[in-house]
Enzyme design. Sequence first.
Site, PDB file in Angstrom:
ATOM      1  N   HIS A 197       0.804  -1.203   0.000  1.00 35.37           N
ATOM      2  CA  HIS A 197       0.000   0.000   0.000  1.00 35.37           C
ATOM      3  C   HIS A 197       0.842   1.259   0.000  1.00 35.37           C
ATOM      4  CE1 HIS A 197      -3.585   2.149  -0.323  1.00 35.37           C
ATOM      5  NE2 HIS A 197      -3.146   2.993   0.570  1.00 35.37           N
ATOM      6  N   TYR A 200       2.035   5.556  -2.121  1.00 36.17           N
ATOM      7  CA  TYR A 200       2.326   6.909  -1.661  1.00 36.17           C
ATOM      8  C   TYR A 200       3.732   7.326  -2.051  1.00 36.17           C
ATOM      9  CZ  TYR A 200      -2.137   6.463   0.406  1.00 36.17           C
ATOM     10  OH  TYR A 200      -3.477   6.284   0.539  1.00 36.17           O
ATOM     11  N   HIS A 247      -9.014   0.929 -10.713  1.00 45.15           N
ATOM     12  CA  HIS A 247      -8.729   1.912  -9.660  1.00 45.15           C
ATOM     13  C   HIS A 247      -7.266   2.328  -9.658  1.00 45.15           C
ATOM     14  CE1 HIS A 247      -8.458   3.851  -5.768  1.00 45.15           C
ATOM     15  NE2 HIS A 247      -7.529   2.994  -5.426  1.00 45.15           N
ATOM     16  N   PHE A 248      -6.352   1.346  -9.633  1.00 47.50           N
ATOM     17  CA  PHE A 248      -4.965   1.797  -9.493  1.00 47.50           C
ATOM     18  C   PHE A 248      -4.386   2.321 -10.799  1.00 47.50           C
ATOM     19  CE2 PHE A 248      -4.015  -2.864  -9.794  1.00 47.50           C
ATOM     20  CZ  PHE A 248      -3.181  -2.842 -10.897  1.00 47.50           C
ATOM     21  N   HIS A 249      -4.984   1.935 -11.929  1.00 46.10           N
ATOM     22  CA  HIS A 249      -4.534   2.584 -13.164  1.00 46.10           C
ATOM     23  C   HIS A 249      -4.975   4.044 -13.187  1.00 46.10           C
ATOM     24  CE1 HIS A 249      -3.413  -1.407 -14.694  1.00 46.10           C
ATOM     25  NE2 HIS A 249      -2.657  -0.744 -15.536  1.00 46.10           N
ATOM     26  N   ARG A 271      -9.911 -10.450 -12.022  1.00 47.97           N
ATOM     27  CA  ARG A 271      -8.652  -9.888 -12.521  1.00 47.97           C
ATOM     28  C   ARG A 271      -7.748 -10.950 -13.112  1.00 47.97           C
ATOM     29  NH1 ARG A 271      -5.714  -6.797  -7.685  1.00 47.97           N
ATOM     30  NH2 ARG A 271      -4.193  -6.260  -9.259  1.00 47.97           N
ATOM     31  N   ARG A 272      -6.726 -10.473 -13.818  1.00 44.85           N
ATOM     32  CA  ARG A 272      -5.539 -11.259 -14.152  1.00 44.85           C
ATOM     33  C   ARG A 272      -5.842 -12.534 -14.914  1.00 44.85           C
ATOM     34  NH1 ARG A 272      -4.537 -10.501  -8.176  1.00 44.85           N
ATOM     35  NH2 ARG A 272      -3.326  -8.617  -8.033  1.00 44.85           N
TER      36      ARG A 272
END
Lengths: 541, 187, 263
Positions: free
Chosen positions: A215, A219, A366-368, A429-430
């Site tokens: 996580h 950041y 989301h993370f893209h 996913r994946r």
Amino acid sequence: MLSSKRLILAHFWLAFAAFGVALVLGAWQMFVRSPFNVWHFNPEFYYRSVTAHGSVMGYVFPTLVAMAFGYAITESALEKPMIGRRWAWTGFFLVAIGAVVAMVPVSLGLASVLYTFYPPMVGNPFYYVGVVLVVVGSWIWVALMSINFIAWKRENPDRPVPLAMFANVAGAYLWGWTAVGAALEILFQILPVAFGLRSTIDAGLARVFFSWTLHAIVYFWLIPTYIAYYTIFPRAIGGRLYSDAMARISFILFVVVAMPIGVHHLFADPQVGAGFKFMHSVFTGLVALPTLLTVFTICASAEIASRLRGGKGAFGWVSALPWKNPIMLATALSLVMLGFGGAGGLINMSYQLDASIHNTQWITGHFHLIFGGAIVIMYFAIAYDLWPHLTGRALNTFGMMRTQLWLWFIGMIVTTFPWHYVGILGMPRRMAFYDYLNPAIAPQAFSVMMSAIGGFILLISGILFLTVLFRGQFGMRSEAGAYRFAIPVHMPARIPVALNSFGLWLALMIGLTLVNYGFPIAQLLALPQTNVPAVYVGAAR
Amino acid sequence: MSSETGPHHGEAVAARIERRWAALSIVIVGVLVGMATFIGIHQATMPQGRVELANPRTLHLSGEFIESNLGTSVEADGSVVVRAVGQQYSFTPQCIVVPVDTPVNLRTTSADVVHGLLIEGTNINTMLVPGYIADLQIRFKKPGEHVMPCQEFCGIGHQGMWGKVKVVEKDAFAKLMASRRRISCVE
Amino acid sequence: MSEQKLFSFRNSWFSTSVGTTVAIAIASALAGLIWLPLAQPDLKLAGIWDAICSAAGIPRAPVSASVQQPDFKTSNVVLTPDTIGRKDAVSIGRGATLAQRCAICHGPQGVSDANSPNLAGQFAEVTYKELHDFKTGARVNVVMSPFAANMSDQDMKDVAAYYAYLPRVPSSKADEKVPPPPIVVTGAPMRNIPPCGSCHGELDYKAGSPWLGGQSAVYIKAQLQAFAAGARRNDISQQMRNIARHMTAEEIDQVARYYEAQP
């Protein structure tokens, strides 16, 4: 005063070259698993590609950008040549060598385990060795940032450390500590198995270690972007930073609470107790705080700039902003993507809502959106802003830059919005391919096609980006002057020692880690029966 | 203090607005965390309450995950329990049958690598980590069929790991259960 | 800049930040470890201490529920990376001696045209597991079961090591030009059929899955049909039955013919 230009350029070029390769892989993946493709192909190629794409985009590219930007900040904010340039080159070569060492087994199909490793699957040891080299290279950067920070403070006991450097060191410390989780997993769990010294591994414990890194790494990726928000954006649009102290508090909050929250990635895992999941979920809520503070400060700084340019009205000032300026455009687009991505993130952080989207395409979307969108678009802005100072040549293809930024934004929205949607429908996913003719998943086909189109828009934007930088490298010679950062509206005469040092915050970061991770890790370590047989990947062929 | 002008006044205003925004942000975060806690208490939707262990080497030799014990059962106390194993590259049973509108205890584990399962059209979603048992309380509101893919990368055959869940009416379930101790909808 | 002392409760930055962090940690720990677990009726907790232990993740002892025992023999082989152990020269040599009695059906070099499996170059785990299953009755065959009945565990490991050591030899029906059918390359995801190669060695290897190249089509077809019908049940936790039962007769045929032609 940038004196290590070659060093910084080397980092940037390697970062963006790797990014270009991984971007092509990403676009290919979007295509092959979409209904545009007849899915009669070897699925192993897909997982190979995902492993390479994830490893480069997750470990190599952002790390090099953070390192390059960190060195640039050290020299220009502290206004002196950095200490330890030789060591910085050592770090650079470690990252470069590590990237190659990791990618050779991956491209041979010997380590198709994805960049998140997934023990008890274990691939070729050199993949992990490569990743370790990348991390060790980046740790040299962490040490150098710390040394330069401390040395400058000693020479300037009466001046506050410039905000850009303070934030940069915050990012370095955050990364130094957060990388420890994955390092423990690789060094003590995976590598002994990969080298054949042991044949069992605790998969549950490995997942806990990885969540420690997984996580907060986000950041670490984010901090260069936030530094650009606070210290480049207000200056680039002719304004001032609204508040210096609030900026410092935001970065401090990241240092303290970004890390001991990783277990929210394990909400659905059976090996961590519900109590610790709840504690991590509370601290995950806190990490929204620095972002909320940042959005306020940046919007306020934009308003200041606009009013200085004659902007009027409660909202009318927005139109008076210098929209033709690429930094303005990139920041605005980045904030829009951060807004959508952040809203999605609030869903992931609550256990109850997370259950409906955990490990679906929602997460990938989301993370893209957050990383590929909000964060990387500011990497572009950082490169555009620094390039003339690094190359000593003018970078004036502004139209092309704007086109590139818009395409990245549009591409990211077209890619990730349908991606989120199919996630809500439950698309896992994946997977290398899906049988879209099956009525159970046929409704997802159209959205996946949209995403694939978005992927190609992103590819075009990426090519444009590299073209702009390449042309900048061979443009007209021009002296760009000293590289400067935004100054606050009210320059504080003195700053509390807490906002000018990290001792307290590092103590809190480590203390919180021990509180939130100490017991779950210790108790899994104490359970010998949770070691399970390793499953070697790509070994038998 | 109220009538001050000049740069110091501006700075004070700026600081005040900033403090208000910070306070609002803290309230927003507080509300979000509070909501999650409230739902956790009142709807009892919290992560699995206990950690349980299972040895993936010997699942097929003894214990509740041996082949003949997999599938749906009605326990001595009348509760419905589904036991399933995830392995490269299928769930066993590969079609799970459950009664509608009945609390069901879904107990799963992995025989080899990390798998996951989600049931499309529901919020049922869990990880299968070898060495541990995933224990979930689930309930289906409507009869019908759902697909149940593996949601975690588990090897080169991962994209082929799709199971099914069939939700049947209560009396149909009772009829199925009447003749056998463990049932599934594998044809 | 540094006249203030930072690590002192008189510094408001220190006292506020440490105080807030500790307060949040304690409050969330109390809520997560005591309040929330006790609010869940399903957990049937024995008290506060039980609540804390379970929420902290201390594993509980397995619950005793009645287990439905099988009415047929299941395989009791445990396959891990250490199952076979070292395949040293002694083991291979012993295996070569023991394997002389296998030669009638499986050929002197582990290859034959008798529609019995070719064993040359077979993964050691596979030969070992099948022998073991014949011995325990998890797999039944009129010829093989008596042979296996008298073999010791070490005998089976040695024979397996010997055949794994022999080089693979293409069968007389080898034909590189036979194109792989879709069911082999991609399987059929929604029928839960992964590509054959993701376990059988061409793409990746799952312990216990045999190398199929050059095996007799008659044999492959018979085994797939036996798995599909549930007549052969020594695949641990149905891993092969799950696949075979959803294959069409035509697909079984294509797979058998394709692998027979492979090296």
